[in-house]
Structures are given as structure tokens and as C-alpha cells.
Motif scaffolding. Structure first.
Motif, PDB file in Angstrom:
ATOM      1  N   VAL A 168       0.816  -1.211   0.000  1.00  0.00           N
ATOM      2  CA  VAL A 168       0.000   0.000   0.000  1.00  0.00           C
ATOM      3  C   VAL A 168       0.852   1.263   0.000  1.00  0.00           C
ATOM      4  CG1 VAL A 168      -1.908  -1.168   1.148  1.00  0.00           C
ATOM      5  CG2 VAL A 168      -0.249   0.097   2.524  1.00  0.00           C
ATOM      6  N   GLY A 169       2.149   1.116  -0.238  1.00  0.00           N
ATOM      7  CA  GLY A 169       3.005   2.278  -0.415  1.00  0.00           C
ATOM      8  C   GLY A 169       3.635   2.826   0.833  1.00  0.00           C
ATOM      9  N   LEU A 170       3.708   2.038   1.913  1.00  0.00           N
ATOM     10  CA  LEU A 170       4.361   2.478   3.147  1.00  0.00           C
ATOM     11  C   LEU A 170       5.577   1.603   3.419  1.00  0.00           C
ATOM     12  CD1 LEU A 170       1.227   3.076   5.413  1.00  0.00           C
ATOM     13  CD2 LEU A 170       2.593   4.809   4.233  1.00  0.00           C
ATOM     14  N   ARG A 171       6.525   2.140   4.156  1.00  0.00           N
ATOM     15  CA  ARG A 171       7.737   1.397   4.454  1.00  0.00           C
ATOM     16  C   ARG A 171       7.540   0.481   5.658  1.00  0.00           C
ATOM     17  NH1 ARG A 171      12.386   6.151   3.896  1.00  0.00           N
ATOM     18  NH2 ARG A 171      12.023   6.621   1.677  1.00  0.00           N
ATOM     19  N   ALA A 172       8.340  -0.576   5.699  1.00  0.00           N
ATOM     20  CA  ALA A 172       8.254  -1.520   6.805  1.00  0.00           C
ATOM     21  C   ALA A 172       8.613  -0.879   8.137  1.00  0.00           C
ATOM     22  CB  ALA A 172       9.180  -2.712   6.530  1.00  0.00           C
ATOM     23  N   GLU A 173       9.375   0.225   8.102  1.00  0.00           N
ATOM     24  CA  GLU A 173       9.732   0.920   9.347  1.00  0.00           C
ATOM     25  C   GLU A 173       8.505   1.434  10.095  1.00  0.00           C
ATOM     26  OE1 GLU A 173      11.147   1.261   6.484  1.00  0.00           O
ATOM     27  OE2 GLU A 173      13.324   0.995   6.731  1.00  0.00           O
ATOM     28  N   ALA A 174       7.393   1.559   9.382  1.00  0.00           N
ATOM     29  CA  ALA A 174       6.163   2.057  10.017  1.00  0.00           C
ATOM     30  C   ALA A 174       5.612   1.083  11.042  1.00  0.00           C
ATOM     31  CB  ALA A 174       5.107   2.329   8.952  1.00  0.00           C
ATOM     32  N   GLY A 184      -3.824  11.540   7.539  1.00  0.00           N
ATOM     33  CA  GLY A 184      -5.085  10.838   7.303  1.00  0.00           C
ATOM     34  C   GLY A 184      -4.999   9.856   6.149  1.00  0.00           C
ATOM     35  N   GLY A 185      -4.353  10.252   5.058  1.00  0.00           N
ATOM     36  CA  GLY A 185      -4.208   9.348   3.921  1.00  0.00           C
ATOM     37  C   GLY A 185      -3.362   8.137   4.250  1.00  0.00           C
ATOM     38  N   GLN A 186      -2.300   8.361   5.026  1.00  0.00           N
ATOM     39  CA  GLN A 186      -1.458   7.237   5.428  1.00  0.00           C
ATOM     40  C   GLN A 186      -2.215   6.295   6.359  1.00  0.00           C
ATOM     41  OE1 GLN A 186       1.759   9.665   6.951  1.00  0.00           O
ATOM     42  NE2 GLN A 186       3.103   9.051   5.271  1.00  0.00           N
ATOM     43  N   ARG A 187      -3.038   6.837   7.242  1.00  0.00           N
ATOM     44  CA  ARG A 187      -3.829   5.980   8.142  1.00  0.00           C
ATOM     45  C   ARG A 187      -4.807   5.122   7.348  1.00  0.00           C
ATOM     46  NH1 ARG A 187      -5.354   9.540  13.551  1.00  0.00           N
ATOM     47  NH2 ARG A 187      -3.419  10.737  13.641  1.00  0.00           N
ATOM     48  N   GLN A 188      -5.397   5.697   6.304  1.00  0.00           N
ATOM     49  CA  GLN A 188      -6.320   4.889   5.516  1.00  0.00           C
ATOM     50  C   GLN A 188      -5.568   3.808   4.747  1.00  0.00           C
ATOM     51  OE1 GLN A 188      -9.115   4.103   6.047  1.00  0.00           O
ATOM     52  NE2 GLN A 188     -10.628   5.285   4.902  1.00  0.00           N
ATOM     53  N   ARG A 189      -4.346   4.085   4.325  1.00  0.00           N
ATOM     54  CA  ARG A 189      -3.519   3.053   3.711  1.00  0.00           C
ATOM     55  C   ARG A 189      -3.241   1.931   4.711  1.00  0.00           C
ATOM     56  NH1 ARG A 189      -0.328   4.567  -0.984  1.00  0.00           N
ATOM     57  NH2 ARG A 189      -1.096   6.554  -1.795  1.00  0.00           N
ATOM     58  N   ILE A 190      -2.998   2.295   5.960  1.00  0.00           N
ATOM     59  CA  ILE A 190      -2.769   1.291   7.008  1.00  0.00           C
ATOM     60  C   ILE A 190      -4.033   0.454   7.204  1.00  0.00           C
ATOM     61  CG2 ILE A 190      -2.366   0.990   9.484  1.00  0.00           C
ATOM     62  CD1 ILE A 190      -0.571   3.528   9.297  1.00  0.00           C
ATOM     63  N   VAL A 220      -5.759   7.412  -2.590  1.00  0.00           N
ATOM     64  CA  VAL A 220      -6.281   6.182  -1.990  1.00  0.00           C
ATOM     65  C   VAL A 220      -7.103   5.404  -3.017  1.00  0.00           C
ATOM     66  CG1 VAL A 220      -7.822   5.257  -0.213  1.00  0.00           C
ATOM     67  CG2 VAL A 220      -6.229   7.102   0.356  1.00  0.00           C
ATOM     68  N   LEU A 221      -7.890   6.112  -3.826  1.00  0.00           N
ATOM     69  CA  LEU A 221      -8.689   5.432  -4.851  1.00  0.00           C
ATOM     70  C   LEU A 221      -7.806   4.776  -5.904  1.00  0.00           C
ATOM     71  CD1 LEU A 221     -11.531   8.061  -5.295  1.00  0.00           C
ATOM     72  CD2 LEU A 221     -11.726   5.817  -4.215  1.00  0.00           C
ATOM     73  N   ASN A 222      -6.741   5.460  -6.299  1.00  0.00           N
ATOM     74  CA  ASN A 222      -5.812   4.858  -7.258  1.00  0.00           C
ATOM     75  C   ASN A 222      -5.170   3.616  -6.674  1.00  0.00           C
ATOM     76  OD1 ASN A 222      -6.239   6.780  -9.283  1.00  0.00           O
ATOM     77  ND2 ASN A 222      -4.713   8.166  -8.420  1.00  0.00           N
ATOM     78  N   LEU A 223      -4.866   3.647  -5.376  1.00  0.00           N
ATOM     79  CA  LEU A 223      -4.314   2.477  -4.708  1.00  0.00           C
ATOM     80  C   LEU A 223      -5.313   1.322  -4.741  1.00  0.00           C
ATOM     81  CD1 LEU A 223      -2.332   0.973  -2.819  1.00  0.00           C
ATOM     82  CD2 LEU A 223      -3.475   2.115  -0.903  1.00  0.00           C
ATOM     83  N   MET A 224      -6.584   1.608  -4.457  1.00  0.00           N
ATOM     84  CA  MET A 224      -7.601   0.558  -4.466  1.00  0.00           C
ATOM     85  C   MET A 224      -7.751  -0.038  -5.860  1.00  0.00           C
ATOM     86  SD  MET A 224     -10.429   2.329  -1.917  1.00  0.00           S
ATOM     87  CE  MET A 224     -11.593   0.957  -2.030  1.00  0.00           C
ATOM     88  N   GLN A 225      -7.666   0.804  -6.890  1.00  0.00           N
ATOM     89  CA  GLN A 225      -7.717   0.295  -8.264  1.00  0.00           C
ATOM     90  C   GLN A 225      -6.566  -0.659  -8.536  1.00  0.00           C
ATOM     91  OE1 GLN A 225      -7.787   3.890 -10.675  1.00  0.00           O
ATOM     92  NE2 GLN A 225      -9.854   3.391 -11.335  1.00  0.00           N
TER      93      GLN A 225
END
Length: 304
Positions: A168-174, A184-190, A220-225
């Protein structure tokens, strides 16, 4: 990857979902069936010995969702969309009718069988700020659905959590951070990563971008696609935003006062609506000064 841009939003002919279709091993049985579903909420008594009055939230709902398809449910607030999501997820018991997951009724499953079946259907909630426990690290939050299955070690759970975060575009360090450290966008990715970790067949997304800024919504929508195309995720998308379902869904059902009043492909539904309520929804879609509906933008390299 196909991204949502102002040009694609402006083109009403763009109605084809931006991912391939996937067949599943369930022999052609629909992943989700909703049959004659109804739900009533009991209100407080108005008389000491009288019956409790009821309000009808849903009535005579029928839906079918096949693998590789995505179905959008649109309607105004109070139309029954979130009630439908809870019934589909077997979080509430319907007053009548039934929900079938790949031909099986979750209401008739034992606790263990239901827990195992839940790995195939996950949910993304509307509020990315309230959906994540602020006291828990991201590793535990994302791995929670997998840990609930009881068939993986903590080492495997952490490995899978890192894997889906990267998807979903986040690093493992998260993994070692807390929710308040993210936008907010990063939280929705999580939240999407948490839904993905069990490798579900269906994700029920209840207003997944309504709490986000417009530019973040597009990311976020592009990610879901992309996830739908790359991993065969099937969505039941609940939204009040017609532009969102137009670009993510193969089929749209319009919910009004607890009933489906119209259903069909997005291009047909939004270009030639037949029911007065659908026409009112389409007419109410906000337009930008250029005539572009709800401008979205492709994700940047540093997407939130």
C-alpha cells in the motif's frame, strides 16, 4: 496502472473498471449473495405495555457479487448503506432474508467456522482516525486479523504486516510507529493493509475516502484500483459520491429509504437514470468551474 485524473472524470464514457477479472476456485458460486434482506430497528416504547415501534432500515434487498467484480452502493445519509455493510459482514443479524458468503450463510456458522470464514471478507471503515487503536503500534494493528485466525506465529505475522504495508506504499519501518504519527491518507492506507493481510476475496469499504482531502482521496482510490487489478480484490464499495463508484465499480445499486430503486452499470445509470431519485442524485453532483466533476489527481511519489 490507470489513475483517476480530471480527464477521466470528465469523460462520462469511462465506465470500465481499471483492472482485470479474476476467476476463483469456488466453481462459479458468487462470492456474495444478498437475498430478500430486511432489517428493522426497535425504538423505545411510547406506552408502558405497548409494543416497541420499529423503523425499517432495509427492505427486500437482493444483490449478487462475483469474483473480480466490484459493486457500488450509493445513497444519501440514512438510506441504509452502513446497515447493509454491517449485515454483509455478519456484525448484525438480519430481521429476515439472508447473506451468503460463497454459498454459505455466516449466521448459521459456529464461532470457529465463522472466524475462519472471516479471513475471506474484510472491511475498511470510513474514519481513518477512529479505526486505528491509538495505543497500539502499527505492527499489531495490521496483523490483528491474521492473529485472530490463530494459525501463524508472531514472526510470520510481522513479516506479512511488513509485506502488505509495502503493497500500500508504506515502508516496513512504520511497523514500530503509532497511528498519531501518520497523516489521514497514510492511516487509511494502514487500514487497507490491515484488510489485505488475510488475503481476502472481498473487501467491504464503507465510505473509505469521505473523511480525506480531495487530492488524498484520489491517491487512496488509485491504490484501491491497483490492488484490485494486481491481487484480484473484489470490492463492495459504499459511498455517497457518484464519481467514486463510477470509476471503481462495474455495477452500481442506488439505495433510497432502505430499498434498491435502480441498478446497473455506471455509464448506463449516470447517463440515462430512470428513477427520479437517481436523477436527483446525478443532478446534485457538484461540478468544478471547468465542468469537471470532483477533480482527482494521480498519486505523487510521496503520496500521503
Amino acid at each position: 496502472m490507470n489513475v483517476i485524473t480530471p480527464e477521466t472524470i470528465a469523460s462520462s464514457a469511462y465506465a470500465v473498471s481499471a483492472r482485470g477479472h479474476f476467476e476463483h476456485e469456488n466453481g462459479g458460486v458468487p462470492l456474495l449473495q444478498v437475498r430478500n434482506l430486511a432489517h428493522h430497528y426497535a425504538l423505545p416504547r411510547t406506552q408502558l405495555w405497548g409494543p416497541r415501534p420499529q423503523v425499517t432500515a432495509l427492505q427486500d434487498i437482493n444483490l449478487t457479487l462475483h469474483a473480480g467484480q466490484s459493486l457500488g452502493i450509493v445513497g444519501a445519509s440514512g438510506s441504509g448503506k452502513s446497515t447493509l455493510a454491517r449485515l454483509v459482514m455478519a456484525l448484525d443479524m438480519p430481521s429476515s432474508g439472508r447473506v451468503l458468503w460463497a454459498g454459505q450463510n455466516p449466521q448459521q456458522m459456529g464461532a470457529g467456522e465463522l472466524r475462519r470464514a472471516r479471513r475471506h471478507i474484510q472491511m475498511v471503515f470510513q474514519d481513518p482516525f477512529g479505526a486505528l487503536d491509538p495505543r497500539q503500534r502499527i505492527a499489531r494493528i495490521v496483523a490483528e486479523p491474521l492473529a485472530a485466525q490463530g494459525d501463524t506465529t508472531r514472526t510470520e505475522q510481522r513479516r506479512r504486516a511488513a509485506e502488505v504495508l509495502e503493497q500500500v506504499g508504506l515502508r516496513a519501518e512504520a511497523l514500530d510507529q503509532y497511528p498519531h504519527e501518520f497523516s489521514g491518507g497514510q492511516r487509511q492506507r494502514i487500514a487497507i493493509a490491515r484488510a489485505l493481510i488475510t488475503r481476502p476475496r472481498i473487501i467491504v469499504a464503507d465510505e473509505p475516502v469521505s473523511a480525506l482531502d480531495v487530492s488524498v482521496q484520489a491517491q487512496v482510490l488509485n491504490l484501491m484500483q491497483q490492488l484490485a487489478r494486481d491481487f484480484g480484490v473484489t470490492y463492495l464499495l459504499i459511498s455517497h459520491d457518484l464519481a467514486v463508484v463510477n470509476h471503481l465499480c462495474d455495477e452500481v445499486a442506488v439505495l433510497h429509504q432502505g430499498r434498491i430503486v435502480e441498478q446497473g452499470p455506471p455509464a448506463q445509470l449516470f447517463q440515462s437514470p430512470t428513477h427520479p431519485y437517481t436523477r436527483a442524485l446525478v443532478a446534485a453532483m457538484p461540478l468544478a468551474p471547468t465542468g469537471v466533476q470532483k477533480p482527482f489527481f494521480p498519486p505523487s511519489e510521496n503520496a500521503p
